[in-house]
Write a protein that holds these residues in place. Structure first.
Motif, PDB file in Angstrom:
ATOM      1  N   GLY A   5      53.091  42.075   1.384  1.00  0.00           N
ATOM      2  CA  GLY A   5      53.642  41.162   2.363  1.00  0.00           C
ATOM      3  C   GLY A   5      54.633  41.874   3.252  1.00  0.00           C
ATOM      4  N   MET A   6      54.734  41.390   4.474  1.00  0.00           N
ATOM      5  CA  MET A   6      55.668  41.976   5.415  1.00  0.00           C
ATOM      6  C   MET A   6      56.090  40.897   6.390  1.00  0.00           C
ATOM      7  SD  MET A   6      55.149  45.245   7.913  1.00  0.00           S
ATOM      8  CE  MET A   6      54.029  44.421   9.010  1.00  0.00           C
ATOM      9  N   GLU A   7      57.371  40.850   6.687  1.00  0.00           N
ATOM     10  CA  GLU A   7      57.883  39.920   7.681  1.00  0.00           C
ATOM     11  C   GLU A   7      58.330  40.722   8.899  1.00  0.00           C
ATOM     12  OE1 GLU A   7      59.101  39.523   4.325  1.00  0.00           O
ATOM     13  OE2 GLU A   7      57.475  38.105   4.079  1.00  0.00           O
ATOM     14  N   GLU A   8      57.986  40.216  10.063  1.00  0.00           N
ATOM     15  CA  GLU A   8      58.355  40.864  11.328  1.00  0.00           C
ATOM     16  C   GLU A   8      59.084  39.851  12.189  1.00  0.00           C
ATOM     17  OE1 GLU A   8      54.692  41.870  13.200  1.00  0.00           O
ATOM     18  OE2 GLU A   8      54.108  43.297  11.682  1.00  0.00           O
ATOM     19  N   ASP A   9      59.906  40.368  13.124  1.00  0.00           N
ATOM     20  CA  ASP A   9      60.502  39.462  14.091  1.00  0.00           C
ATOM     21  C   ASP A   9      59.550  39.311  15.269  1.00  0.00           C
ATOM     22  OD1 ASP A   9      60.817  41.739  15.646  1.00  0.00           O
ATOM     23  OD2 ASP A   9      62.993  41.831  15.415  1.00  0.00           O
ATOM     24  N   VAL A  10      59.974  38.571  16.274  1.00  0.00           N
ATOM     25  CA  VAL A  10      59.091  38.259  17.394  1.00  0.00           C
ATOM     26  C   VAL A  10      58.638  39.501  18.170  1.00  0.00           C
ATOM     27  CG1 VAL A  10      60.885  37.808  19.121  1.00  0.00           C
ATOM     28  CG2 VAL A  10      58.734  36.560  19.231  1.00  0.00           C
ATOM     29  N   SER A  11      59.422  40.574  18.121  1.00  0.00           N
ATOM     30  CA  SER A  11      59.032  41.792  18.837  1.00  0.00           C
ATOM     31  C   SER A  11      58.201  42.728  17.967  1.00  0.00           C
ATOM     32  CB  SER A  11      60.281  42.529  19.340  1.00  0.00           C
ATOM     33  OG  SER A  11      61.066  42.945  18.249  1.00  0.00           O
ATOM     34  N   GLY A  12      57.905  42.321  16.729  1.00  0.00           N
ATOM     35  CA  GLY A  12      57.069  43.143  15.864  1.00  0.00           C
ATOM     36  C   GLY A  12      57.846  44.099  14.976  1.00  0.00           C
ATOM     37  N   ASP A  13      59.185  44.061  15.039  1.00  0.00           N
ATOM     38  CA  ASP A  13      59.994  44.926  14.178  1.00  0.00           C
ATOM     39  C   ASP A  13      59.988  44.380  12.756  1.00  0.00           C
ATOM     40  OD1 ASP A  13      60.721  46.659  16.256  1.00  0.00           O
ATOM     41  OD2 ASP A  13      62.418  45.390  16.809  1.00  0.00           O
ATOM     42  N   VAL A  14      59.824  45.259  11.787  1.00  0.00           N
ATOM     43  CA  VAL A  14      59.794  44.851  10.386  1.00  0.00           C
ATOM     44  C   VAL A  14      61.203  44.468   9.942  1.00  0.00           C
ATOM     45  CG1 VAL A  14      59.300  45.606   8.030  1.00  0.00           C
ATOM     46  CG2 VAL A  14      57.848  46.381   9.916  1.00  0.00           C
ATOM     47  N   ILE A  15      61.343  43.265   9.368  1.00  0.00           N
ATOM     48  CA  ILE A  15      62.646  42.840   8.851  1.00  0.00           C
ATOM     49  C   ILE A  15      62.649  42.808   7.326  1.00  0.00           C
ATOM     50  CG2 ILE A  15      63.387  41.592  10.904  1.00  0.00           C
ATOM     51  CD1 ILE A  15      62.469  39.020   9.566  1.00  0.00           C
ATOM     52  N   SER A  16      61.477  42.812   6.722  1.00  0.00           N
ATOM     53  CA  SER A  16      61.376  42.845   5.267  1.00  0.00           C
ATOM     54  C   SER A  16      59.945  43.189   4.879  1.00  0.00           C
ATOM     55  CB  SER A  16      61.752  41.486   4.681  1.00  0.00           C
ATOM     56  OG  SER A  16      61.625  41.487   3.278  1.00  0.00           O
ATOM     57  N   ALA A  17      59.798  43.881   3.765  1.00  0.00           N
ATOM     58  CA  ALA A  17      58.464  44.196   3.258  1.00  0.00           C
ATOM     59  C   ALA A  17      58.515  44.165   1.745  1.00  0.00           C
ATOM     60  CB  ALA A  17      58.010  45.568   3.758  1.00  0.00           C
ATOM     61  N   GLY A  18      57.404  43.795   1.143  1.00  0.00           N
ATOM     62  CA  GLY A  18      57.353  43.734  -0.309  1.00  0.00           C
ATOM     63  C   GLY A  18      56.006  44.186  -0.821  1.00  0.00           C
ATOM     64  N   ARG A  19      56.010  44.582  -2.084  1.00  0.00           N
ATOM     65  CA  ARG A  19      54.784  45.012  -2.737  1.00  0.00           C
ATOM     66  C   ARG A  19      54.973  44.790  -4.226  1.00  0.00           C
ATOM     67  NH1 ARG A  19      58.278  47.360  -4.951  1.00  0.00           N
ATOM     68  NH2 ARG A  19      58.892  49.508  -4.843  1.00  0.00           N
ATOM     69  N   GLY A  20      53.891  44.724  -4.950  1.00  0.00           N
ATOM     70  CA  GLY A  20      54.000  44.514  -6.383  1.00  0.00           C
ATOM     71  C   GLY A  20      52.648  44.334  -7.024  1.00  0.00           C
ATOM     72  N   ARG A  21      52.669  43.992  -8.293  1.00  0.00           N
ATOM     73  CA  ARG A  21      51.448  43.789  -9.063  1.00  0.00           C
ATOM     74  C   ARG A  21      51.426  42.387  -9.636  1.00  0.00           C
ATOM     75  NH1 ARG A  21      48.911  48.881 -11.219  1.00  0.00           N
ATOM     76  NH2 ARG A  21      47.664  47.390 -12.359  1.00  0.00           N
ATOM     77  N   LEU A  22      50.259  41.834  -9.720  1.00  0.00           N
ATOM     78  CA  LEU A  22      50.051  40.561 -10.398  1.00  0.00           C
ATOM     79  C   LEU A  22      49.129  40.815 -11.586  1.00  0.00           C
ATOM     80  CD1 LEU A  22      49.299  38.182  -7.384  1.00  0.00           C
ATOM     81  CD2 LEU A  22      51.420  38.348  -8.670  1.00  0.00           C
ATOM     82  N   TYR A  23      49.489  40.282 -12.714  1.00  0.00           N
ATOM     83  CA  TYR A  23      48.655  40.424 -13.898  1.00  0.00           C
ATOM     84  C   TYR A  23      48.058  39.079 -14.266  1.00  0.00           C
ATOM     85  CZ  TYR A  23      50.743  45.003 -14.351  1.00  0.00           C
ATOM     86  OH  TYR A  23      51.138  46.287 -14.106  1.00  0.00           O
ATOM     87  N   HIS A  24      46.893  39.097 -14.833  1.00  0.00           N
ATOM     88  CA  HIS A  24      46.217  37.906 -15.346  1.00  0.00           C
ATOM     89  C   HIS A  24      45.893  36.898 -14.248  1.00  0.00           C
ATOM     90  CE1 HIS A  24      47.273  39.644 -19.152  1.00  0.00           C
ATOM     91  NE2 HIS A  24      48.557  39.544 -18.872  1.00  0.00           N
TER      92      HIS A  24
END
Length: 142
Positions: A5-24
């Motif tokens: 997942g990644m959140e951007e502002d209106v100009s396309g600049d990244v304001i937050s990003a996430g990554r991880g694993r899901l099990y089951h």
């Protein structure tokens, strides 16, 4: 199963990003719904009231904009997602985007597939490979 997942502002600049694993998880549909739910929660936590949620999973968009998937195995997650959106957002739009527009999310998913369970899912500093993909996305097409 990987998530991204990644959140951007209106100009396309990244304001937050996430990554991880899901099990089951049951299938990729459930993984996409969980990733979308976690992304929406991250936006809520930032206090953002207007959002465009993009995913390459058309079924997730259909689930978020109708009751068609309420009786599926992930119906409760979809209901939770729709409820969070209705309570916390002034304006939200769900878009299905082609997989070709998803290079940054795919790269974050690849990073997420390597994560350990206790690893923080929020990326505080974007890796160079992600910054390069974001810059390429923002570059004008010629």
């Amino acid at each position: 199963m990987k998530q991204e997942g990644m959140e951007e502002d209106v100009s396309g600049d990244v304001i937050s990003a996430g990554r991880g694993r899901l099990y089951h998880v049951l299938d990729s549909f459930q993984a996409k719904v969980v990733a979308c739910l976690q992304g929406v929660q991250a936006i809520i936590d930032m206090g953002i009231g207007n959002a465009i949620v993009e995913t390459d999973a058309l079924l997730v968009v259909q689930g978020c904009t109708s009751t068609a998937y309420d009786l599926t195995l992930v119906g409760s997650l979809i209901f939770e997602l729709r409820h969070a959106v209705s309570v916390y957002f002034l304006n939200v739009k769900f878009n299905s985007v082609p997989r070709s527009c998803y290079k940054v999310a795919d790269a974050l998913a690849a990073l997420g597939s390597l994560c350990e369970l206790d690893k923080d899912t929020v990326v505080s500093v974007l890796p160079d490979c992600i910054r390069t993909l974001v810059a390429n996305d923002l570059a004008p097409n010629e």
